[in-house]
Design a protein around this motif. Structure first.
Motif, mmCIF file in Angstrom:
data_model
loop_
_atom_site.group_PDB
_atom_site.id
_atom_site.type_symbol
_atom_site.label_atom_id
_atom_site.label_comp_id
_atom_site.label_asym_id
_atom_site.label_seq_id
_atom_site.Cartn_x
_atom_site.Cartn_y
_atom_site.Cartn_z
ATOM 1 N N LEU A 1 17.919 61.145 68.149
ATOM 2 C CA LEU A 1 18.414 60.699 66.853
ATOM 3 C C LEU A 1 19.893 60.389 66.990
ATOM 4 O O LEU A 1 20.579 60.935 67.864
ATOM 5 N N PHE A 2 20.374 59.496 66.127
ATOM 6 C CA PHE A 2 21.798 59.171 66.136
ATOM 7 C C PHE A 2 22.346 59.306 64.725
ATOM 8 O O PHE A 2 21.910 58.625 63.798
ATOM 9 N N ASP A 3 23.290 60.222 64.581
ATOM 10 C CA ASP A 3 23.960 60.476 63.305
ATOM 11 C C ASP A 3 25.450 60.234 63.507
ATOM 12 O O ASP A 3 25.991 60.530 64.583
ATOM 13 N N ASN A 4 26.100 59.694 62.489
ATOM 14 C CA ASN A 4 27.520 59.353 62.644
ATOM 15 C C ASN A 4 28.360 60.543 63.093
ATOM 16 O O ASN A 4 29.241 60.423 63.944
ATOM 17 N N GLU A 5 28.112 61.700 62.505
ATOM 18 C CA GLU A 5 28.911 62.879 62.842
ATOM 19 C C GLU A 5 28.409 63.567 64.102
ATOM 20 O O GLU A 5 29.189 63.954 64.969
ATOM 21 N N ALA A 6 27.100 63.708 64.209
ATOM 22 C CA ALA A 6 26.533 64.452 65.339
ATOM 23 C C ALA A 6 26.447 63.607 66.598
ATOM 24 O O ALA A 6 26.341 64.142 67.706
ATOM 25 N N GLY A 7 26.481 62.280 66.445
ATOM 26 C CA GLY A 7 26.305 61.400 67.593
ATOM 27 C C GLY A 7 24.859 61.396 68.048
ATOM 28 O O GLY A 7 23.937 61.579 67.252
ATOM 29 N N VAL A 8 24.647 61.210 69.346
ATOM 30 C CA VAL A 8 23.294 61.208 69.897
ATOM 31 C C VAL A 8 22.841 62.650 70.091
ATOM 32 O O VAL A 8 23.510 63.443 70.752
ATOM 33 N N THR A 9 21.696 62.973 69.504
ATOM 34 C CA THR A 9 21.198 64.345 69.573
ATOM 35 C C THR A 9 19.680 64.334 69.442
ATOM 36 O O THR A 9 19.064 63.271 69.328
ATOM 37 N N THR A 10 19.090 65.513 69.466
ATOM 38 C CA THR A 10 17.642 65.616 69.285
ATOM 39 C C THR A 10 17.335 65.987 67.838
ATOM 40 O O THR A 10 18.205 66.479 67.108
ATOM 41 N N ALA A 11 16.083 65.790 67.443
ATOM 42 C CA ALA A 11 15.687 66.101 66.069
ATOM 43 C C ALA A 11 15.845 67.589 65.775
ATOM 44 O O ALA A 11 16.321 67.977 64.701
#
Length: 640
Positions: free
Chosen positions: A189-199
């Protein structure tokens, strides 16, 4: 075992052994495992044995790609294509068609001689609420001598599905499965704050933030929702930058909005340039070879060119067919690094990339905004990872952890678990064809063959509903003079409507009240345009016509219910101008419809004209002239 210089995987060998036994085969295998090689084997075998094969696809884009691929493989004389409005080499040993065309042939009893196999590509489309019934009907009405190859991504209930076919067709059906991809996928997953990460990691972070908000709400004695963060939708450019830095290009960036495709592509072209000078020259040469000079000054073509030279493109139903072909050619040559595409690019088209991105896991399905089904997610994700090139494929879904339902996302992206279900339904056309060809006993027997009845036969509820639907529709058709009440046979109007596969009742009423005889060739095009037009909220037509120029007797209840007078006024200038020789570029100034939408709109008119001509020979000359007015220039291409 080797075939076409490939060492076959065990599931491919199993499928071929079943084919050699003249069994039907249901292949349930992850995307990218090589299912189509089994179809190739059937085609080779059938050509050698002087038998024939029908290859059905759920969408025209896939039909077109298969047509091009098979011509390259087997030669033009061996391959034909039928997509409703286009017929090429219909006596060829291998016929490619949409599933609707195959179903229609069956209802017309237009049986292809020496037919050995029907290949249903993407058979899980049987789940589609609107179109799924077509796959079911195609299997039910196929001759018992025909065998099937059903290709699909993972089907949890493949055994039950195959048993249904075995029971209603009376021959052996084998199931072959393969859950292991040749190129394994990693999901992020890609979130603006978390960046590339897992669900799961994002879920942990979201829960921590939620707990913090709860504590703050208690301290401040305010409602928790008042502390909810503002929406922070992720930026696609950040993700593209990440992919470039981590050697994960080329990528297909899926979005569920055509407008967003264009906006993303143009934004990306301002920030990135992925091509060398030599590649730019090659792209421009191909662009000039495929796009005629008269179309290059169109804004959309200029925008596309500005993207292409930087290794960026968009692919969606709104662009010109020739532009889609250009993008596909450049992408297959490795000249496109970032392709912004809509969902249709994921359906069977064999153009994988190293990575796949989804701008959102929510889409508008025509009724409401919803999260993707897991099968939809895996259909898209399956484009990642190129066999023989990549050791791994990468899938990225853009999310906003403050607003998205992370547990729901985990369930979507964890496993492809949705079974095939029945979408069997009755149309007036089917009821008319059943009445015309079978007695009441046989009709009930046929209706009992649907997959839903097979699944629920002990409860009987489904069949009661289907029989009630049939009898109700039959009563309405009898009341409106499509079926003779005394003889239980089709009337002239009923025989006409039985040959139509869309808008059959509306067209039946219009034909038999003399509308087609009365209208001019151009007015007929406008009328059919009003019938096939499917409005979108953003559609705009710039020529305002208060009252329709095409006059239709609206006293008939069926006509009044199915024909919108405002559509007659809306589409008049667009259809009339094109029918009277307007240039395509000038036509674009009459509405905000995308080029591809206009062409598809005109092709639908041509399709209806063809159906009416086939059903009513007395109108052939007039409707041929109507079709000539529409079927010209950029609209008159061989196939889409």
């Amino acid at each position: 075992m080797k075939y076409k210089e490939f060492t076959l995987d065990p599931f491919q060998e199993d499928a071929i052994h079943s084919i050699e036994k003249n069994h039907s085969v249901v292949v349930s295998a992850a995307t990218g495992t090589g299912k189509t090689l089994i179809a190739d084997y059937i085609i080779d075998k059938s050509i050698k044995e002087k038998k024939r094969v029908i290859y059905t696809a759920p969408i025209k884009a896939l039909s077109n790609q298969k047509y091009r691929d098979f011509i390259h493989e087997y030669g033009k004389d061996k391959i034909g294509i039928l997509t409703g409005d286009v017929v090429i080499n219909d006596r060829a040993p291998v016929l490619i068609m949409t599933t609707e065309v195959y179903r229609n042939m069956l209802l017309e009893h237009s049986i292809v001689p020496d037919l050995s196999y029907v290949i249903f590509d993407e058979v899980h489309f049987m789940n589609d609420p609107e179109r799924g019934t077509v796959w079911e009907e195609s299997i039910i009405f196929s001759p018992k001598t025909v065998r099937f190859l059903c290709l699909s991504a993972t089907i949890p209930n493949a055994a039950v599905f195959s048993q249904w076919i075995r029971d209603i067709k009376g021959h052996e059906v084998d199931v072959v499965t393969c859950d292991k991809r040749a190129v394994p996928l990693q999901h992020f997953l890609f979130d603006n704050e978390a960046g590339v990460t897992t669900a799961r990691e994002l879920k942990r972070m979201a829960e921590m933030e939620e707990n913090y908000r709860m504590l703050q709400a208690r301290k401040r004695k305010v409602k928790k929702r008042s502390l909810r963060p503002k929406p922070n939708p992720p930026n696609h450019l950040y993700l593209v930058e990440y992919l470039q830095e981590n050697d994960m290009l080329p990528t297909i960036f899926f979005t569920f909005s055509r407008k967003q495709c264009w906006e993303n592509g143009l934004e990306c072209a301002k920030e990135f340039d992925f091509t060398s000078d030599q590649e730019k020259a090659e792209i421009i040469e191909e662009y000039n070879a495929i796009i005629p000079a008269k179309f290059r000054s169109m804004r959309s073509m200029q925008n596309l060119r500005s993207m292409l030279v930087r290794g960026i493109a968009t692919h969606n139903a709104g662009i010109l067919p020739m532009a889609k072909e250009l993008v596909e050619i450049l992408f297959s040559r490795g000249l496109i690094s970032v392709l912004y595409a809509t969902e249709t690019f994921a359906v069977g088209i064999n153009m994988p990339a190293r990575s796949v991105c989804l701008q959102s896991l929510r889409k508008f399905d025509g009724r409401t905004f919803r999260y993707l089904y897991s099968k939809e997610y895996y259909q898209i994700a399956g484009r990642a990872g190129r066999r023989g090139i990549d050791k791994q494929g990468f899938v990225f879904a853009m999310v906003d952890k403050g607003y998205d339902d992370i547990p729901k996302i985990i369930s979507i992206t964890t496993k492809d678990v949705e079974p095939i279900v029945s979408q069997f339904s009755l149309s007036p056309n089917m009821v008319l064809n059943l009445v015309d060809n079978y007695d009441d006993y046989k009709i009930e027997e046929i209706l009992k063959q649907n997959f839903g009845y097979y699944m629920l036969r002990k409860k009987r509820k489904r069949q009661v509903r289907i029989m009630a639907s049939f009898n109700n529709l039959k009563r309405k058709l009898t009341k409106n003079d499509y079926i003779d009440k005394r003889t239980n046979r089709l009337t002239a109007k009923g025989r006409f409507a039985a040959r139509l596969y869309a808008d059959e009742l509306l067209l039946g009423e219009l034909l038999f009240n003399g509308t087609f005889n009365r209208l001019s060739e151009t007015d007929i095009n406008v009328l059919l345009g009003a019938i096939v037009y499917e409005p979108r909220r953003a559609d705009k037509f710039y020529t305002k016509i208060k009252h329709p120029k095409v006059k239709v007797d609206m006293s008939n209840k069926l006509i009044r219910k199915r024909l919108k007078e405002k559509h007659l006024a809306l589409v008049d200038d667009l259809v009339r101008s094109w029918s009277e020789g307007c240039e395509f570029k000038k036509l674009l100034s009459k509405s905000n419809l995308a080029e591809g939408d206009i062409i598809r709109f005109f092709r639908q008119i041509i399709d209806r004209l063809g159906q009416i001509m086939k059903a009513e020979s007395s109108l052939t000359d007039k409707l041929k002239n109507s079709a000539k007015k529409i079927d010209r220039d950029v609209v008159a291409v061989e196939f889409y």
